[in-house]
Design an enzyme around this catalytic site. Structure first.
Site, PDB file in Angstrom:
ATOM      1  N   GLU A  94      36.353  37.622  13.918  1.00 41.68           N
ATOM      2  CA  GLU A  94      36.837  37.657  15.289  1.00 41.68           C
ATOM      3  C   GLU A  94      36.842  36.239  15.858  1.00 41.68           C
ATOM      4  OE1 GLU A  94      35.640  42.014  16.879  1.00 41.68           O
ATOM      5  OE2 GLU A  94      33.978  40.599  16.801  1.00 41.68           O
ATOM      6  N   CYS A 114      27.052  36.625   8.324  1.00 39.73           N
ATOM      7  CA  CYS A 114      26.193  35.448   8.327  1.00 39.73           C
ATOM      8  C   CYS A 114      24.956  35.747   7.495  1.00 39.73           C
ATOM      9  CB  CYS A 114      25.782  35.084   9.746  1.00 39.73           C
ATOM     10  SG  CYS A 114      24.776  33.573   9.825  1.00 39.73           S
ATOM     11  N   SER A 196      27.619  24.669  16.774  1.00 34.05           N
ATOM     12  CA  SER A 196      26.277  25.205  17.001  1.00 34.05           C
ATOM     13  C   SER A 196      25.640  25.591  15.672  1.00 34.05           C
ATOM     14  CB  SER A 196      26.389  26.439  17.901  1.00 34.05           C
ATOM     15  OG  SER A 196      25.140  27.066  18.029  1.00 34.05           O
ATOM     16  N   LEU A 220      17.549  27.264  19.401  1.00 33.95           N
ATOM     17  CA  LEU A 220      16.094  27.123  19.270  1.00 33.95           C
ATOM     18  C   LEU A 220      15.385  28.459  19.532  1.00 33.95           C
ATOM     19  CD1 LEU A 220      14.060  24.953  18.544  1.00 33.95           C
ATOM     20  CD2 LEU A 220      13.981  24.286  20.948  1.00 33.95           C
ATOM     21  N   HIS A 221      15.525  28.973  20.722  1.00 31.47           N
ATOM     22  CA  HIS A 221      15.104  30.332  21.104  1.00 31.47           C
ATOM     23  C   HIS A 221      13.602  30.586  21.152  1.00 31.47           C
ATOM     24  CE1 HIS A 221      19.283  31.484  20.991  1.00 31.47           C
ATOM     25  NE2 HIS A 221      19.378  31.274  19.705  1.00 31.47           N
ATOM     26  N   CYS A 338      28.062  35.917  23.204  1.00 34.33           N
ATOM     27  CA  CYS A 338      27.324  35.241  22.133  1.00 34.33           C
ATOM     28  C   CYS A 338      26.550  36.258  21.317  1.00 34.33           C
ATOM     29  CB  CYS A 338      26.291  34.284  22.717  1.00 34.33           C
ATOM     30  SG  CYS A 338      27.002  32.932  23.601  1.00 34.33           S
TER      31      CYS A 338
HETATM   32  N1  SAH Z   1      25.288  30.375  13.744  1.00 32.93           N
HETATM   33  C1  SAH Z   1      25.342  29.472  14.821  1.00 32.93           C
HETATM   34  C2  SAH Z   1      26.513  29.681  15.758  1.00 32.93           C
HETATM   35  C3  SAH Z   1      26.913  31.091  16.089  1.00 32.93           C
HETATM   36  S1  SAH Z   1      25.892  31.985  17.156  1.00 32.93           S
HETATM   37  C4  SAH Z   1      24.040  29.488  15.576  1.00 32.93           C
HETATM   38  O1  SAH Z   1      23.266  30.411  15.403  1.00 32.93           O
HETATM   39  O2  SAH Z   1      23.814  28.558  16.354  1.00 32.93           O
HETATM   40  C5  SAH Z   1      26.190  31.288  18.770  1.00 32.93           C
HETATM   41  C6  SAH Z   1      24.987  31.356  19.700  1.00 32.93           C
HETATM   42  O3  SAH Z   1      24.732  32.698  20.128  1.00 32.93           O
HETATM   43  C7  SAH Z   1      23.702  30.884  19.050  1.00 32.93           C
HETATM   44  O4  SAH Z   1      22.989  30.044  19.914  1.00 32.93           O
HETATM   45  C8  SAH Z   1      22.957  32.181  18.845  1.00 32.93           C
HETATM   46  O5  SAH Z   1      21.579  31.983  18.715  1.00 32.93           O
HETATM   47  C9  SAH Z   1      23.351  32.930  20.073  1.00 32.93           C
HETATM   48  N2  SAH Z   1      23.086  34.366  20.017  1.00 32.93           N
HETATM   49  C10 SAH Z   1      23.010  35.160  18.929  1.00 32.93           C
HETATM   50  N3  SAH Z   1      22.783  36.438  19.289  1.00 32.93           N
HETATM   51  C11 SAH Z   1      22.715  36.452  20.634  1.00 32.93           C
HETATM   52  C12 SAH Z   1      22.519  37.478  21.606  1.00 32.93           C
HETATM   53  N4  SAH Z   1      22.361  38.747  21.240  1.00 32.93           N
HETATM   54  N5  SAH Z   1      22.507  37.147  22.915  1.00 32.93           N
HETATM   55  C13 SAH Z   1      22.717  35.853  23.301  1.00 32.93           C
HETATM   56  N6  SAH Z   1      22.914  34.836  22.436  1.00 32.93           N
HETATM   57  C14 SAH Z   1      22.911  35.133  21.113  1.00 32.93           C
HETATM   58 FE1  SF4 Z   2      24.059  33.584  12.001  1.00 33.50          FE
HETATM   59 FE2  SF4 Z   2      24.022  32.222  14.299  1.00 33.50          FE
HETATM   60 FE3  SF4 Z   2      23.928  34.897  14.289  1.00 33.50          FE
HETATM   61 FE4  SF4 Z   2      21.834  33.505  13.439  1.00 33.50          FE
HETATM   62  S1  SF4 Z   2      22.663  33.536  15.529  1.00 33.50           S
HETATM   63  S2  SF4 Z   2      22.695  35.299  12.426  1.00 33.50           S
HETATM   64  S3  SF4 Z   2      22.816  31.801  12.441  1.00 33.50           S
HETATM   65  S4  SF4 Z   2      25.606  33.636  13.601  1.00 33.50           S
END
Ligand code: SAH
Ligand code: SF4
Length: 346
Positions: A94, A114, A196, A220-221, A338
């Site tokens: 997507e 992923c 990212s 980071l989270h 996201c």
């Molecule tokens: N794989 C890369 C980029 C894709 S994810 C990465 O993880 O950085 C894009 C962003 O969305 C990342 O910061 C990821 O941590 C965040 N993300 C993933 N799941 C999410 C959710 N359920 N709610 C909010 N952000 C989320």
């Molecule tokens: Fe992959 Fe980014 Fe999702 Fe983590 S947040 S599973 S690295 S797409």
């Protein structure tokens, strides 16, 4: 028989060798390049400045699309549009267009699924399916560029934050960015891209050494290893100290600001204690923190933070002179936020 090469997988010199091998003059390559990246044509029959024999050879031997748009969804506020594409092997991805604040921001994917398994992410929950080629990454941008062009608009920003971990598919991702950045083609400025990553330390180092002008965001989270490993399994391999060290290396090398991303999950990582620990980790680093209330996904039970908690988190960071922005959740009604992108086989 192998399937025909995808034209967007080729750089200009590669198109030059292709047309040379067909006995065509070199300037034909540039005409093809311009037709694709400046005029947004999507099929050789539209390249009317090329001789008929060349158009039909392109038609027969080269593919001009790997992405088959199967479904388009628009959010009720009409600001987010998501397209589901089928790939040749049956995988699906997507890509999302967000139109607000006078920006047309595109969020593109680098993999189907992923491998990183972050627990709160729908793409991680589906597991790894396949890497996209550079051309398949490029084609997502061209798809929306053509669409916007038809409305008299253009893509203004590209975030590589869709499905997949871009640094797990590093070469294809950077090749796609370089191709879209080509001055004689689409000419999309490097500084208008943001990549990212979940925090693949050796590749952040490589990215820093390449001194790219592309913006870097790091997911980071969590501010301690136990918590981060429970949410992002990759943290067991690249713990926070290593990650922060390479982030400092990146800023030293490039003098560019890093964005740290933080999905705020109620009573998990939205506490004042996490905020203070984060502030301590980031002290003195040229950075910015983007927090976003968690978006819902099917397999993760955590809840989004409250507005008050988000404000409190932000104010703790700001009291330590760390800039923080609370991002609005967008496109949630069509699962385009996201971490919400997920597809099955189609
Ligand atoms: N794989 C890369 C980029 C894709 S994810 C990465 O993880 O950085 C894009 C962003 O969305 C990342 O910061 C990821 O941590 C965040 N993300 C993933 N799941 C999410 C959710 N359920 N709610 C909010 N952000 C989320
Ligand atoms: Fe992959 Fe980014 Fe999702 Fe983590 S947040 S599973 S690295 S797409």
């Amino acid at each position: 028989m192998s399937s025909p090469a995808l034209i967007y997988d080729l750089d200009l010199p590669e198109i030059q060798s292709l047309v040379a091998s067909w006995g065509e003059p070199a300037y034909r390559a540039q005409q093809i390049w311009h037709a694709i990246y400046r005029d947004y044509w999507d099929r050789p029959e539209a390249f009317t400045n090329l001789p008929h024999r060349l158009r039909s050879r392109l038609e027969d031997e080269i593919s001009f699309s790997h992405l088959n748009p199967l479904a388009v969804q628009q959010s009720t506020d009409r600001q987010t549009r998501k397209t589901l594409f089928r790939l040749p092997e049956g995988q699906a991805i997507e890509a999302v267009l967000m139109t607000y604040s006078r920006r047309n921001t595109l969020c593109i994917s680098t993999q189907a699924g992923c491998a990183m398994g972050c627990v709160f992410c729908a793409t991680g929950q589906m597991g790894f399916r396949s890497h996209l080629s550079s051309g398949e990454i490029v084609e997502q941008v061209l798809y929306y560029a053509r669409l916007l062009h038809g409305e008299g608009k253009a893509v203004t920003n590209i975030v590589v934050m869709g499905m997949g971990e871009p640094f797990h598919n590093y070469n294809a991702t950077m090749a796609a960015i370089d191709r879209l950045n080509h001055a004689d083609g689409y000419n999309f400025g490097a500084r208008r891209f943001t990549v990212s990553t979940v925090g693949l330390v050796p590749l952040i180092k490589r990215f820093a050494n390449e001194r790219r002008q592309v913006n870097l965001a790091v997911s980071l989270h969590a501010a301690d290893d136990n918590l981060r490993s429970s949410m992002l399994p990759v943290n067991r391999k690249y713990p926070i100290a290593d990650l922060l060290q390479v982030c400092r290396y990146y800023v030293d090398k490039t003098h560019r600001r890093i964005t740290f991303e933080w999905a705020l999950i109620r009573d998990v990582n939205d506490t004042p204690e996490q905020a203070s620990r984060l502030a301590a980790l980031l002290g003195g680093l040229l950075c910015h923190v983007n927090v976003i209330p968690l978006n819902p996904t099917r397999l993760y039970p955590g809840q989004a933070t409250t507005h008050e908690r988000a404000l409190q988190f932000k104010s703790i960071l700001e009291s330590h002179a760390i800039p923080c922005t609370i991002r609005l959740r967008r496109g949630i009604d069509i699962q385009a936020g996201c971490g919400q992108l997920a597809t099955g086989m189609v």
